[in-house]
Motif scaffolding. Structure first.
Motif: not given
Length: 773
Positions: A555-557, A561
């Motif tokens: 989890k990215r901003k 992914y």
């Protein structure tokens, strides 16, 4: 102690390549070329220039003291190359020489290979034998086939290897009571241990489902207790349970056992026989009902689990057990006799007037102290015969017998307690040492008891708990892998479950636990990949998960992914998204939508070498939430971490041990969820695993609480659950509301009731993905 990894220099790599190329100029079956690829990893390897070639003219000298090492080495060379080494008396003139060096640590050796020959120095007989096993692994895998049709030569790179074991006890266990294996396979099993420098074979000979050792004083143990009327089909948790209707059994005669003991001695393996008591005794009680508290006839058990028919601590039982143990002690030359001591329900003892009188007469508190009294009586007898006892960690309950060694299986806590009180310990926790657990999450795996123990987790095991001081740690003798055979009917199934995990355990106990897991495991996996060639030459049915794929949600901003990986280096992964093309994987890629399915495969030399990996991901409003738990999941069942509760991936419908299920033992659970923003919600769901046969119970109810500020929570609703399947879904429909803070209260089922598997123990709770919409 840090595990020191041997590093192959560029010169040695080039040397190996040169040997491989030079071998191409000779007839393919006339010249064997070796590589340095050793498991368990030696403490030190130094490369030298040149090599030594074993030919028909090679001479050999060694003391008769090393007869087993000598015999093994000479036979191995003969079988692998057709060369019969010329034995000479003068070691100074010999090309290959084995000798003693008492300056080396116990069981240690030094191997020096030069252009002029091979010198193997050992601290003792075992050290020389282990040095021979290292030579064996330097020699090419093809030599394991023992099918040479014309004489060949074998070339060994010039190296100096100095090596010694980290632990004194390096063991493997095999249960032959659930399923029986012929003596030929027992000898094969022992040979696997020897190849990997393991030195103890724990032989589990008696159980509820079968008695496997001949005892002359009690012939019904082999005419009756060694056979059951039928055997459970499928998994214990299947409903309804089904049986095959076929009589099943077998046993080892005293002559069989003597033959196996002699074979083990020739491979420097000490056998630890296990005669279970006071529990796991239904087969013996079936043969001699007077050994039970009720005196009633019971059958030899036909399914797995824990049974209430345990030995009654009366005069007849002690006379029986002392008679059995006398014959066992006369057979087995090793120091230890394993007496079990685990999983002994006290239901019959609670109902037995004689047992209750014993408790009063001896000033005991309860049935647990009665078991301790029972074990101490047996230990006194075994000690009088010059032997020592080992017991599972339940023997700690009610007070530990004075000289007992504890085998810690229910985690490491039992071992910690024993070591702190000055008792010897062998570590074999379910979390890292139970090879009857699944080793892969793929659905094609053969049926197993449950759990999840991949290769990397075995490799990462440290038998010395951090809670022990250096002085206390000295009581930890070592560790062993356990093989319980409820779901292993054939030798091929046993091989599949132990290899390659036994390779990892051998490295833990010989080389020592790693302090640099990332680097060391990568190096180990590459050696395992090469070692597969040796196992193939030996016709071993190993499990190959080195080309399996692991997926991870990141989890990215900017979004969600997905990361793919495979254990071995130098492999190509290709993946495909719905309606997409097959794409080479290079880095984590973005995913999104309500549901996404990812498929991937591993390629080697342009060919697919893996199963097709498939991952289904469900996107929901809780994926970016912060989740806090009031208690930590149990170490054995926490591989996915708290992130497993909101990564969009559901756990298996049939296995509780994968990385998506979190397990809690006896604890009431509170899950606090803080969404990334206040959102409008309609429902919340989660799932629980329900398998009473394995002490796992879904909770009776789940309570949902809501808060506006994350401090004050109000009950929204309580949902009662009525488990009727392995996966129990809890769906809480709520009136549409907007909130940021949610809490789930999940009370543990409690104590398992009498008559159920694990009665008297705390139940397990297993929880899966929490989906919020």
């Amino acid at each position: 102690m840090k595990r020191t990894r041997p590093t192959l220099s560029p010169a040695l790599v080039l040397l190996s390549i040169f040997f491989l190329l030079s071998g191409c100029n000779k007839k393919s079956n006339s010249h064997f070329v070796s590589e340095v690829n050793i498991i368990p990893a030696p403490q030190s390897i130094q490369h030298q220039d040149g090599s030594f070639i074993i030919t028909e003219e090679t001479t050999f000298s060694s003391s008769e003291e090393f007869k087993y090492a000598n015999q093994f080495f000479q036979k191995y060379i003969l079988n692998g190359t057709g060369i019969s080494l010329k034995t000479i008396a003068d070691p100074e003139k010999a090309d290959i020489h084995f000798k003693t060096d008492t300056t080396l640590p116990a069981e240690g050796y030094r191997l020096t290979v030069s252009n002029n020959g091979i010198l193997l120095e050992g601290a003792d007989k075992a050290g020389v034998f282990y040095g021979v096993q290292t030579i064996r692994q330097i020699l090419p895998p093809d030599m394991e086939t023992a099918m040479v049709r014309e004489k060949s030569t074998a070339e060994i790179p010039a190296v100096t290897i100095t090596d010694a074991p980290r632990f004194a006890y390096r063991g493997m266990h095999l249960d032959v009571a659930r399923h029986f294996f012929p003596k030929e396979f027992i000898k094969e099993y022992i040979s696997y241990l020897a190849m990997l420098k393991m030195n103890y074979f724990h032989w589990h000979l008696t159980e509820d489902q079968g008695w496997r050792i001949e005892i002359e004083q009690f012939p019904r143990l082999t005419t009756h207790a060694a056979f059951r009327d039928e055997t459970l089909l499928g998994h214990y948790n299947d409903t309804p349970q089904k049986f095959d209707g076929q009589r099943y059994g077998g046993f080892y005669s005293k002559e069989d056992i003597k033959e196996i003991i002699a074979y083990a001695e020739a491979h420097h393996i000490t056998i630890v026989p296990e005669i279970e008591m006071p529990g796991h005794a239904q087969a013996a009680i079936s043969a001699y009902p007077e050994l039970g508290c009720s005196g009633e006839q019971v059958p030899v058990a036909t399914k797995w689990g824990v049974f209430e028919n345990i030995y009654c601590p009366n005069q007849k039982t002690f006379a029986f057990l002392k008679g059995v143990l006398t014959e066992v002690i006369e057979l087995f030359p090793g120091e230890y006799i394993h007496i079990g001591g685990d999983e002994a329900p006290k239901t019959k003892w609670k109902q037995c007037a004689h047992c209750q009188k014993l408790i009063r007469d001896h000033g005991l508190k309860d049935e647990h102290e009665l078991q301790s009294w029972f074990i101490k009586e047996i230990e006194t007898f075994i000690n009088s015969k010059g032997k020592s006892i080992i017991g599972w960690d339940e023997i700690l309950e009610g007070g530990l017998a004075p000289n007992a060694t504890v085998m810690s299986w229910r985690g490491t806590q039992g071992g910690i307690e024993a070591a702190k009180s000055g008792h010897k310990v062998i570590m074999t926790p379910t979390s890292h040492a139970y090879f009857d657990y699944y080793q892969s999450e793929r659905t094609t795996e053969p049926l197993a008891i449950g759990g999840f123990l991949p290769l990397e987790k075995v490799y990462g095991f440290n038998p010395i708990p951090e809670e022990l001081s250096p002085e206390e740690a000295k009581y930890v003798l070592g560790a062993q892998g356990n093989v319980w055979t409820e779901y292993m009917k054939t030798k091929q199934q046993v091989e599949y479950m132990i290899f390659p995990r036994m390779l990892a355990m051998s490295e833990v106990v010989w080389s020592g636990p790693t302090e640099n897991f990332g680097e060391d495991f990568a190096h180990f996996v590459n050696r395992v990949e090469s070692f597969h060639q040796r196992l193939e030459a030996m016709h071993v049915n190993y499990a190959n998960h080195l080309y399996s794929i692991k997926g991870e949600v990141i989890k990215r901003k900017e979004g969600v992914y997905y990361k793919l990986s495979t254990p071995t280096s130098g492999k190509l992964i290709k993946y495909m998204l719905p309606n997409g093309n097959l794409t080479a994987y290079n880095e984590p890629f973005p995913i999104g939508g309500l549901r996404t399915q990812i498929k991937a495969m591993v390629y080697k030399d342009g060919q697919v070498v893996s199963d097709t990996f498939v991952e289904d991901i469900t996107f929901h409003k809780g994926m970016f939430a912060k989740i806090n738990l009031n208690t930590h999941p149990y170490k054995s069942y926490s591989s996915g971490g708290v992130e497993a509760l909101n990564n969009g991936i559901k756990g298996s419908d049939s296995r509780y041990g994968d990385s998506e299920w979190l397990g809690f033992w006896g604890d009431d659970l509170e899950v606090t969820i803080e969404l990334d923003t206040a959102q409008e919600l309609s429902w919340i769901s989660t799932s629980f695993f329900h398998a009473p046969g394995q002490w796992i119970y879904a909770p009776n109810q789940v309570t949902l609480l809501i808060s506006k500020n994350g401090i004050d929570y109000q009950i929204d609703q309580t949902l009662d659950l009525n488990p009727d399947a392995t996966r129990v879904n809890a769906i809480l429909d709520i009136d549409t509301l907007t909130t940021k803070f949610i809490k789930l209260k999940i009370p543990n089922f409690g104590t398992i009731p009498d008559g159920k598997q694990g009665a008297g123990n705390k139940a397990w709770t297993f929880i899966d993905e929490i989906i919020i919409q």
